[in-house]
Design a protein around this motif. Structure first.
Motif: not given
Length: 812
Positions: A202-213, A237-244, A249-253
């Protein structure tokens, strides 16, 4: 020779000509010979030579090194410098323009040839490196990666060595510091111990506190200059991670939801099902794969053809009720929602079906309908069914004049059996009697139970009075036959009152009242007989006229007074308030019960005067209680259908509230179901009253159809369970269930519930147990004058309230 094309840039003509001839002898092609840097650039652009021989010290404004830099940077063509000087400053100056060789004048032909071939070979290698580097960058961009290289200050770093974090250069420290703290330790540790790392971080996005995968690939490799270096790539892989994550979650539902879900292709062929699908339909996933739901799931009815409806809609979206089949062959009602899935070009690629089994809901609705029109104990019609059926028969008389008869039946001796053998046996007796009545009449005759042991039979057509007598005898005989209960055989009899529609008996109420009057005389005549409503019984109307005639004077002379019966909050045990009840102490007729004079008042304008008197006295009493310090008591006042129909009624209420300066919340108006049944202004009137701030209660709940069809649309705060449902508690299972159902319904609608007619401790305990909010009845007290009520409240508040048995005694 291969005939490579050469451009000569030399400002001395003889030297240039000699060089040209030498090159041509060596097999090269000279595309041009120019004397200035500017001309060299122009000619290179025009002729695109394979190599440029460039004199460093041109006698023009632009130096050869300057021209060489432009040619190399802009066109990527190799340049070999020519110079008569070989000192270090000249060589250093030439080196800054990225040369591919350096020839010192005068030059030997073999030296020229060798230098040119080496320059061309080096340039070819550089081209391959540049092409490879371009492909690599394109690949990194396509993979959303960034490449990095770190050369440590400590040149002894090697894969087998301990890599100390303190020796990391600024660049790698910047990279590591951007990692999540939990990832920093493992990355550096693996570089130290294994010399490489492959890890999701997990790497911090430039200028922000949140971390991206991201995926990190790094390794310690040898470096010919510094000994070792660390190289690697980071892939976002943030977008890919969020999709996964969304997919997970969708699979659990998908797997856990109770609704059946189908996913089909664009042709509605099933691709996947969830576990609930097999639970609901019995079909396994393998059995459903490749099939259209219309082929096996949907009932073969035109309106249930979902595919057809989807095409008709045109937007690939549909929802509605359908009938579905199970694997076992049964059919169930379902609510189905179908939505199309589109690709980026707007083409349909899938359909998602969600299916809910609404069988329980439909069964509950049928049960409510049955409760609305059928007696829950016997299964025959109830009071609502009687009213609707009789009204319908009377309406048909306008087209086909023929009298309608009503038989009002009351069992003799039922109360004794109910009290001695128990309510369960009493209920069974009523069921048997109902069955006998149904089997004793024609299919067209309507048998109903209107409460307790009272039955009413509507006879839509008959030949003459003798036919009615034969029918009455048959019913009396059916009742008198011995009845076998679970513990013993009993015998009961019945009394019947008969009325026939005609000039004097026109309305539903007229006929029922006449039959009830005849029933009273049948019972008075010795029971087990029937009586027709005739001239003699019509004399009963004399009393009605006397009551009606005296009522106006009674209102003027204050013969009709207001008494109050306590309402008890069952949750707190405190007094909620009181119901205002009319009592007529006539100087001429003696004590007249409300059951006798209020129905008469409702048939004349006297009910408006009577209703206003009750409301006025109630407001006056609330003010007196407030002055005595009792600010929370609520007075419940009954209002009639005539009052509710009076458009000026809300204004009358408002004027009384202002006159006595009391809170609207201190007054609760009780409205019977029958008063709103055929009143088209009822909803509007009730909403106007509600806006004044008054509380609203529906009285005699469960005895009219409005309890199910209109209750949810009217602004009621409270419901009063009719005493007919309380009387046989806790012994009547059907009454227990009805009370539970009413409480459940009111809880859903956010309404409070009052039970009236409580006379026994066991009734109170059951109602408290099932969650009833308020209680009223002789168990606590009968109706009292304002003075006695105030004394009763004082004793209640001081803790000197009598015991339950004493309450019962007081109510006798």
């Amino acid at each position: 020779m291969s005939g490579e094309r050469i451009l000569i840039t030399e400002d001395e003509k003889i030297t240039a000509l000699d060089l040209q001839k030498t090159l041509e002898r060596l097999g090269y092609t000279v595309v041009d010979s120019v004397a200035s840097g500017e001309d060299s650039i122009a000619s290179t652009r025009q002729n695109t030579p394979d190599l440029v021989l460039m004199d460093i010290h041109l006698k023009t404004e632009m130096l050869g090194t300057e021209a060489a830099k432009v040619i190399h940077d802009e066109m990527g063509i190799p340049v070999v410098f020519l110079s008569a000087y070989s000192d270090r400053s000249v060589v250093k100056e030439a080196g800054e323009s990225t040369p591919y060789g350096y020839l010192i004048k005068p030059y030997d032909p073999r030296e020229i040839d060798a230098t040119i071939q080496v320059a061309l070979a080096k340039h070819s290698v550089d081209d391959e490196i540049r092409a490879s580097d371009k492909k690599l960058r394109m690949a990194l961009d396509a993979a959303n990666m960034s490449a990095w290289e770190w050369v440590p200050e400590d040149s002894d770093l090697a894969p087998a060595m301990n890599v100390n974090h303190s020796i990391l250069s600024q660049d790698i420290e910047y990279l590591v510091n951007r990692l999540h703290p939990d990832d920093q330790v493992s990355v550096v540790s693996k570089l130290k111990e294994e010399g490489q790392v492959t890890q999701q971080v997990r790497i911090r996005q430039e200028g922000e506190e949140r971390f991206l995968n991201a995926d990190l690939y790094a390794a310690v490799v040898p470096d010919h200059k510094n000994g070792t270096k660390v190289v690697g790539v980071i892939r976002d892989i943030e977008e890919e991670y969020q999709k996964r994550e969304r997919l997970r979650q969708a699979e659990v539902v998908f797997d856990s939801i109770s609704e059946a879900i189908l996913i089909t292709d664009a042709e509605r062929k099933i691709l996947s099902t969830n576990p609930a699908f097999e639970t609901i339909t019995g079909y396994s996933r393998s059995e459903a794969m490749g099939l259209d739901p219309d082929q096996f799931l949907h009932a073969r009815r035109q309106k249930d053809n979902v595919s057809k409806q989807l095409m008709e809609k045109g937007n690939h979206f549909w929802s509605g009720e359908v009938a579905c089949n199970t694997k076992s062959g049964t059919r169930f009602p379902a609510w189905e929602h179908v939505a199309g899935v589109f690709d980026d070009d707007g083409n349909i690629i899938n359909y998602v079906f969600s299916i809910s089994d609404i069988g329980e809901l439909r069964r509950a609705e049928k049960s409510l309908q049955r409760m609305a029109y059928l007696d829950s104990l016997t299964g025959i019609g109830n009071r609502v069914h009687l009213e609707r059926s009789l009204s319908s028969c009377l309406a048909r008389q306008k087209e086909h004049p023929q009298p309608v008869a009503v038989m009002y039946i009351d069992l003799d001796g039922f109360k004794l059996i109910n009290d001695t053998l128990g309510h369960a046996e009493g209920d069974r007796l009523l069921q048997i009697i109902a069955e006998r009545f149904v089997s004793s009449v024609r299919d067209e005759d309507i048998v109903t139970r209107v409460g307790g042991d009272e039955f009413v039979i509507v006879v839509p057509s008959f030949s003459d009075e003798e036919g009615l007598k034969v029918m009455a005898d048959k019913l009396l005989h059916a009742v008198s036959e011995p009845i076998t209960l679970s513990r013993e055989v009993v015998e009961v009899s019945a009394s019947i009152g008969i009325s026939v529609s005609g000039e004097e008996l026109v309305t539903h109420d007229d006929i029922i009242t006449a039959a009830d009057t005849a029933l009273f005389h049948a019972k008075d005549a010795g029971k087990s007989c029937f009586k027709f409503y005739d001239f003699e019984l019509a004399m009963v109307s004399v009393e009605k006229n006397r009551i009606e005639r005296n009522m106006k004077g009674a209102l003027t002379n204050d013969e009709i007074c207001i008494e109050f019966q306590p309402l008890i909050d069952m949750n707190t045990g405190s007094i909620y308030g009181a119901e205002a009840l009319c009592r007529w102490y006539s100087h001429e007729l003696g004590m007249i019960s409300p059951e006798r004079f209020i129905p008469i008042a409702e048939q004349s304008n006297a009910i408006l005067q009577l209703g206003e008197k009750v409301l006025t006295e109630s407001c006056k009493q609330v003010k007196e209680w407030n002055e005595a310090g009792w600010h929370d008591l609520v007075v419940s006042v009954n209002i009639s259908a005539r009052q509710l129909s009076d458009k000026n009624f809300p204004n009358i209420i408002k004027a009384l509230l202002d006159e006595y300066a009391i809170s609207p919340q201190s007054i609760e108006l009780e409205v019977t179901e029958t008063s709103i049944q055929n009143n088209k202004y009822a909803k509007e009137q009730l909403e106007r009253i509600k806006r004044l701030g008054l509380r609203l209660a529906i009285d005699d709940f469960g005895t009219g159809y409005s309890s199910l069809s209109r209750l949810k649309s009217l602004p009621f705060d409270r419901v009063k369970i009719d005493r007919s449902f309380v009387r046989d508690l806790p012994y009547s299972e059907s009454d227990v269930e009805i009370c539970k159902a009413i409480l459940a319904l009111c809880n859903v609608l956010g309404m409070r519930v009052t039970a009236e007619g409580i006379e026994r401790q066991e009734q109170l305990e059951l109602l408290r147990e099932i969650g009833c909010h308020c209680a009223q009845g002789f168990l606590f007290s009968k109706a009292m004058s304002p003075e006695k009520f105030s004394q009763w409240v004082s004793e209640f508040g001081q803790g000197s309230r009598p015991s339950t048995e004493s309450h019962l005694h007081r109510g006798v």
